[in-house]
Design an enzyme around this catalytic site. Structure first.
Site, PDB file in Angstrom:
ATOM      1  N   LYS A 204      -4.534  -6.777   3.459  1.00  0.00           N
ATOM      2  CA  LYS A 204      -4.335  -5.645   2.582  1.00  0.00           C
ATOM      3  C   LYS A 204      -5.850  -5.379   2.154  1.00  0.00           C
ATOM      4  O   LYS A 204      -6.264  -4.164   1.906  1.00  0.00           O
ATOM      5  CB  LYS A 204      -3.612  -5.966   1.240  1.00  0.00           C
ATOM      6  CG  LYS A 204      -3.693  -4.696   0.228  1.00  0.00           C
ATOM      7  CD  LYS A 204      -3.102  -3.640   0.777  1.00  0.00           C
ATOM      8  CE  LYS A 204      -3.212  -2.301  -0.055  1.00  0.00           C
ATOM      9  NZ  LYS A 204      -3.662  -2.159  -1.430  1.00  0.00           N
TER      10      LYS A 204
ATOM     11  N   HIS B 267      -7.633  -3.700   4.870  1.00  0.00           N
ATOM     12  CA  HIS B 267      -7.062  -2.149   4.775  1.00  0.00           C
ATOM     13  C   HIS B 267      -7.773  -1.345   3.760  1.00  0.00           C
ATOM     14  O   HIS B 267      -7.987   0.081   4.096  1.00  0.00           O
ATOM     15  CB  HIS B 267      -5.287  -2.232   4.366  1.00  0.00           C
ATOM     16  CG  HIS B 267      -4.818  -1.030   3.960  1.00  0.00           C
ATOM     17  ND1 HIS B 267      -5.094  -0.368   2.627  1.00  0.00           N
ATOM     18  CD2 HIS B 267      -4.132  -0.107   4.546  1.00  0.00           C
ATOM     19  CE1 HIS B 267      -4.505   0.736   2.356  1.00  0.00           C
ATOM     20  NE2 HIS B 267      -3.840   1.008   3.845  1.00  0.00           N
ATOM     21  N   ASN B 268      -8.079  -1.917   2.473  1.00  0.00           N
ATOM     22  CA  ASN B 268      -8.524  -1.096   1.742  1.00  0.00           C
ATOM     23  C   ASN B 268     -10.160  -0.897   2.096  1.00  0.00           C
ATOM     24  O   ASN B 268     -10.792   0.415   1.626  1.00  0.00           O
ATOM     25  CB  ASN B 268      -8.628  -1.674   0.417  1.00  0.00           C
ATOM     26  CG  ASN B 268      -7.209  -1.545  -0.551  1.00  0.00           C
ATOM     27  OD1 ASN B 268      -6.330  -1.251   0.392  1.00  0.00           O
ATOM     28  ND2 ASN B 268      -7.212  -1.698  -1.943  1.00  0.00           N
TER      29      ASN B 268
ATOM     30  N   GLU C 211      -9.879   2.112   4.173  1.00  0.00           N
ATOM     31  CA  GLU C 211      -9.841   3.099   3.393  1.00  0.00           C
ATOM     32  C   GLU C 211     -10.938   3.618   2.705  1.00  0.00           C
ATOM     33  O   GLU C 211     -11.283   5.061   2.669  1.00  0.00           O
ATOM     34  CB  GLU C 211      -8.777   2.797   2.147  1.00  0.00           C
ATOM     35  CG  GLU C 211      -8.348   3.509   1.028  1.00  0.00           C
ATOM     36  CD  GLU C 211      -7.476   3.079   0.010  1.00  0.00           C
ATOM     37  OE1 GLU C 211      -6.420   2.537   0.557  1.00  0.00           O
ATOM     38  OE2 GLU C 211      -7.934   3.136  -1.043  1.00  0.00           O
TER      39      GLU C 211
ATOM     40  N   SER D 287       0.807  -1.246   0.013  1.00  0.00           N
ATOM     41  CA  SER D 287       0.193   0.075  -0.076  1.00  0.00           C
ATOM     42  C   SER D 287       0.934   1.313   0.020  1.00  0.00           C
ATOM     43  O   SER D 287       1.960   1.190   0.702  1.00  0.00           O
ATOM     44  CB  SER D 287      -1.099   0.135   1.186  1.00  0.00           C
ATOM     45  OG  SER D 287      -1.677   1.292   1.406  1.00  0.00           O
TER      46      SER D 287
END
Ligand code: 6PG
Length: 481
Positions: A186, A189-190, A193, A132
């Site tokens: 990940k 994480h997104n 986000e 990222s």
């Protein structure tokens, strides 16, 4: 031409992310084999950046593999899905036992698990790794979330930790766990986000509606917020985007951009998987649906024509108090989004036996990545001191921030509802908080209804076992379920 095996690591796929990762590795002293399907990209990388370190360019995949020291480590940086499978299929026959294939794209973790299993049968390591930080992060120091075997990390770890962002001398890279663990983390994480950006967007919308402020004025508010608890990369760039003026029209940039947000799909995956795991990530889900809704131009137009834009003009009396209310509501909602995201990581880790360290995850998100934020240090502390924390919301620092924010949060959600300003993520985060803390939930009634129409049974608060009420009988007696 057969190359000498001198490169410590290779990158195939030299679009901007691959190119920048290769440059980052070379700048940090590693000898990097580089390859791209069309060789012009390889040539231009070496021509433009050859002086930054040692690159070993190859035009064929076989030469590229031949230029790597054993065990070989190959980073594949191509589009997720079929293109990744195509490159892997081409690579596998060229590799030997113990070699490592790294997929650093945004792959679905289920694909990563499948690929890992297939390559393991060939004696190869397959490492799905989250990266990222966008283009700049890839070049200057991303957050790196590698999955795959512990053995593969022995080779990759020292290189990845060196090229990753560093916070207080600690690299933003750690072995996350086996097979798909890196890509799963990940993905979440997104998802976070998405939630973070939706909350920021709602805060902006509220400030605009409530204060009648211009984007440039709101940029200043975000700049100020970025000096406190909310300090983060996304708040920082929000100020930049809001302050930007469109050169062609002289208008605020944000006023000339179509209000339909797109997505490549990682947020959607996060929500889909959360449903499977039974984890309520309501903030992330609202953020994902808010993007979908924004794109439904026809429905929006029809609704606007039928109902008109929201009713009354909003009159905020005390500007400073309102700005502070929005700030606190944003912080509290953001804490909910992170709490939900970490719940999902814990659930995924249990489901797939990954043994993911939540404190470690917060550690590697402190720098380099898109959601990097001051309070990730607090999340790290919270999970390090209590790995079985039931929810991040009850960790002392967050419990205090949320408690302090509750009156503001309620005012903001109530005022926005009255004024007709949509705040799906703010509102659903507050509802989540209230549901979690409630003494009794109306789920008891749902159980009664399920039992009534479908004999689905229920549990009682005062006795063990399942029960069913004979709803059709006159006396509605209760029997064991
Ligand atoms: C990152 C980002 C990145 C992602 C973009 C776009 O961590 O660097 O998450 O991986 O691709 O943010 O995502 P959407 O197109 O889905 O908004």
């Amino acid at each position: 031409m057969t190359q000498q095996a001198t490169a410590q690591i290779g990158v195939t796929g030299l679009a901007v992310m691959g190119r920048n990762l290769a440059r980052n590795l070379a700048r940090n002293g590693f000898t990097v084999a580089v390859h791209n399907r069309s060789p012009e990209r390889t040539r231009s990388l070496v021509a433009e950046h050859g002086d930054e370190g040692t690159f070993v360019p190859s035009e064929s995949l076989a030469d590229f593999v031949g230029s790597l020291e054993r065990p070989r480590a190959v980073i594949v940086m191509v589009k997720a899905g079929a293109p990744t499978d195509a490159v892997i299929d081409e690579l596998v026959p060229l590799l030997e036992e113990g070699d490592i294939v790294v997929d650093a794209g945004n792959a679905h973790f289920a694909d990563t698990r499948r690929r890992e299993e297939t390559l393991r049968e060939h004696g190869l390591h397959f490492v799905g790794t989250g990266v990222s930080g966008g283009e700049e992060g890839a070049l200057l120091g991303p957050s790196i979330m590698p999955g795959g075997s512990a053995e593969s990390y022995q080779k990759l770890g020292p290189m990845f930790e060196k090229i990753a962002a560093q916070v207080d001398g600690v690299p933003c890279c750690q072995h996350v766990g086996p097979d798909g663990a890196g890509h799963f983390v990940k993905m979440v994480h997104n998802g976070i986000e998405y939630a973070d950006m939706q909350l920021i967007a709602e805060a902006y919308d509220l400030l605009r509606a409530g204060l009648g402020a211009t984007p440039a004025e709101i940029a200043e508010i975000f700049r100020e917020w970025n000096t406190g608890e909310l300090e983060s990369f996304l708040i920082e760039i929000t100020a930049d985007v809001l302050a930007h003026t469109d050169a062609a029209t002289g208008k605020a940039f944000v006023d000339v951009v179509l209000d339909q947000a797109e997505q490549k799909g990682t947020g959607r995956w996060t929500v889909q998987i959360a449903l499977d795991l039974g984890i309520p990530i309501t903030g992330i889900a609202e953020a994902t649906f808010a993007r979908s809704l924004s794109g439904h131009a026809g429905q929006r137009e029809a609704a606007r024509r039928t109902f008109g834009d929201a009713g009354e003009k909003w009159q905020v009396e005390d500007r400073d108090a309102f700005v502070e209310d929005v700030r606190r509501a944003l912080l509290a909602s953001k804490i909910v989004a992170y709490a939900q995201g970490f719940d999902q990581i814990r659930a995924g880790s249990r489901e797939y036996h990954w043994d993911i360290d939540l404190g470690g995850t917060a550690t590697i998100w402190r720098g380099g990545c898109i959601i990097r934020a001051r309070f990730l240090d607090r999340i790290r502390e919270a999970y390090d001191s209590q790995p079985e924390l039931p929810t991040l919301l009850v960790a002392p620092y967050f419990a205090e921030a949320v408690s302090d924010g509750v009156p503001s949060w309620r005012r903001v959600v109530a005022d926005s509802a009255r004024a007709g300003v949509p705040t799906p993520a703010f509102s659903s985060s507050l509802a989540y908080f209230d549901a979690l803390r409630a003494e009794r939930l109306p789920a008891a009634l749902i159980q009664g209804l399920r039992d009534n129409f479908g004999a689905h049974t229920y549990h009682r608060i005062d006795r063990e076992g399942a029960f069913h009420t004979l709803w059709a009988t006159a006396d509605r007696s209760e029997v064991a379920g």
